[in-house]
Design a protein around this motif. Structure first.
Motif, PDB file in Angstrom:
ATOM      1  N   GLY A  31      32.438  33.873  32.427  1.00 17.09           N
ATOM      2  CA  GLY A  31      32.734  34.454  33.731  1.00 17.09           C
ATOM      3  C   GLY A  31      33.515  33.502  34.624  1.00 17.09           C
ATOM      4  N   LEU A  32      33.136  32.228  34.621  1.00 18.36           N
ATOM      5  CA  LEU A  32      33.895  31.236  35.397  1.00 18.36           C
ATOM      6  C   LEU A  32      35.328  31.116  34.892  1.00 18.36           C
ATOM      7  CD1 LEU A  32      31.303  28.365  35.882  1.00 18.36           C
ATOM      8  CD2 LEU A  32      32.377  29.728  37.667  1.00 18.36           C
ATOM      9  N   THR A  33      35.486  31.167  33.582  1.00 18.71           N
ATOM     10  CA  THR A  33      36.835  31.083  33.007  1.00 18.71           C
ATOM     11  C   THR A  33      37.676  32.298  33.396  1.00 18.71           C
ATOM     12  OG1 THR A  33      35.918  29.844  31.151  1.00 18.71           O
ATOM     13  CG2 THR A  33      38.098  30.783  30.854  1.00 18.71           C
ATOM     14  N   LEU A  34      37.101  33.487  33.335  1.00 20.63           N
ATOM     15  CA  LEU A  34      37.848  34.687  33.728  1.00 20.63           C
ATOM     16  C   LEU A  34      38.208  34.662  35.212  1.00 20.63           C
ATOM     17  CD1 LEU A  34      36.073  37.545  31.746  1.00 20.63           C
ATOM     18  CD2 LEU A  34      38.302  36.530  31.321  1.00 20.63           C
ATOM     19  N   LEU A  35      37.293  34.176  36.039  1.00 16.22           N
ATOM     20  CA  LEU A  35      37.606  34.059  37.464  1.00 16.22           C
ATOM     21  C   LEU A  35      38.723  33.053  37.717  1.00 16.22           C
ATOM     22  CD1 LEU A  35      34.268  34.311  39.440  1.00 16.22           C
ATOM     23  CD2 LEU A  35      36.243  35.791  39.578  1.00 16.22           C
ATOM     24  N   SER A  36      38.733  31.969  36.965  1.00 15.46           N
ATOM     25  CA  SER A  36      39.816  30.992  37.148  1.00 15.46           C
ATOM     26  C   SER A  36      41.153  31.573  36.700  1.00 15.46           C
ATOM     27  CB  SER A  36      39.501  29.691  36.406  1.00 15.46           C
ATOM     28  OG  SER A  36      39.607  29.861  35.010  1.00 15.46           O
ATOM     29  N   TYR A  37      41.151  32.395  35.642  1.00 16.25           N
ATOM     30  CA  TYR A  37      42.387  33.077  35.244  1.00 16.25           C
ATOM     31  C   TYR A  37      42.861  34.031  36.331  1.00 16.25           C
ATOM     32  CZ  TYR A  37      41.664  31.467  30.422  1.00 16.25           C
ATOM     33  OH  TYR A  37      41.498  30.715  29.298  1.00 16.25           O
TER      34      TYR A  37
END
Length: 114
Positions: A31-37
């Motif tokens: 989820g953190l990775t998708l938010l950073s994208y």
């Protein structure tokens, strides 16, 4: 093109928030990775989406280099943050024996199902 960016940002943000609210550490990291994208795409879109601007070279209408620099910096910081959170998740798994965010299983039947 703007509608495609808006839909992509919405899907990435919604998926990221949903995964952040899950109880497992891998889902939180994803989820953190998708938010950073999503944030990277948003910053990139702030440089105005048009095909007639020159990124490099002499032009009457040059592109704004600031969003590109911010996205490049955000990619590097996001990679470092993801690596750090993965190490924290692995350490928590080793110390606690499970991968729940709070360290305790959420449902009594969950132990039997997994």
């Amino acid at each position: 093109m703007e509608a495609l960016f808006a839909v992509t940002l919405g899907v990435l943000s919604a998926s990221g928030v949903y995964l952040l609210l899950r109880g497992r550490t891998f889902a939180v990291v994803l989820g953190l990775t998708l938010l950073s994208y999503a944030v990277n795409l948003f910053l990139f879109a702030m440089g105005r989406l048009s095909g007639d601007v020159a990124v490099i070279g002499q032009s009457a209408n040059p592109a704004d280099p600031l969003p590109q620099a911010l996205v490049l910096t955000a990619i590097v910081i996001g990679f470092a943050m993801t690596a750090f959170v993965v190490v924290l998740a692995l350490r928590g798994l080793a110390e606690l024996g499970n991968d729940h965010v709070d360290g305790q299983p959420g449902h009594p039947d969950e132990e039997r199902l997994s």
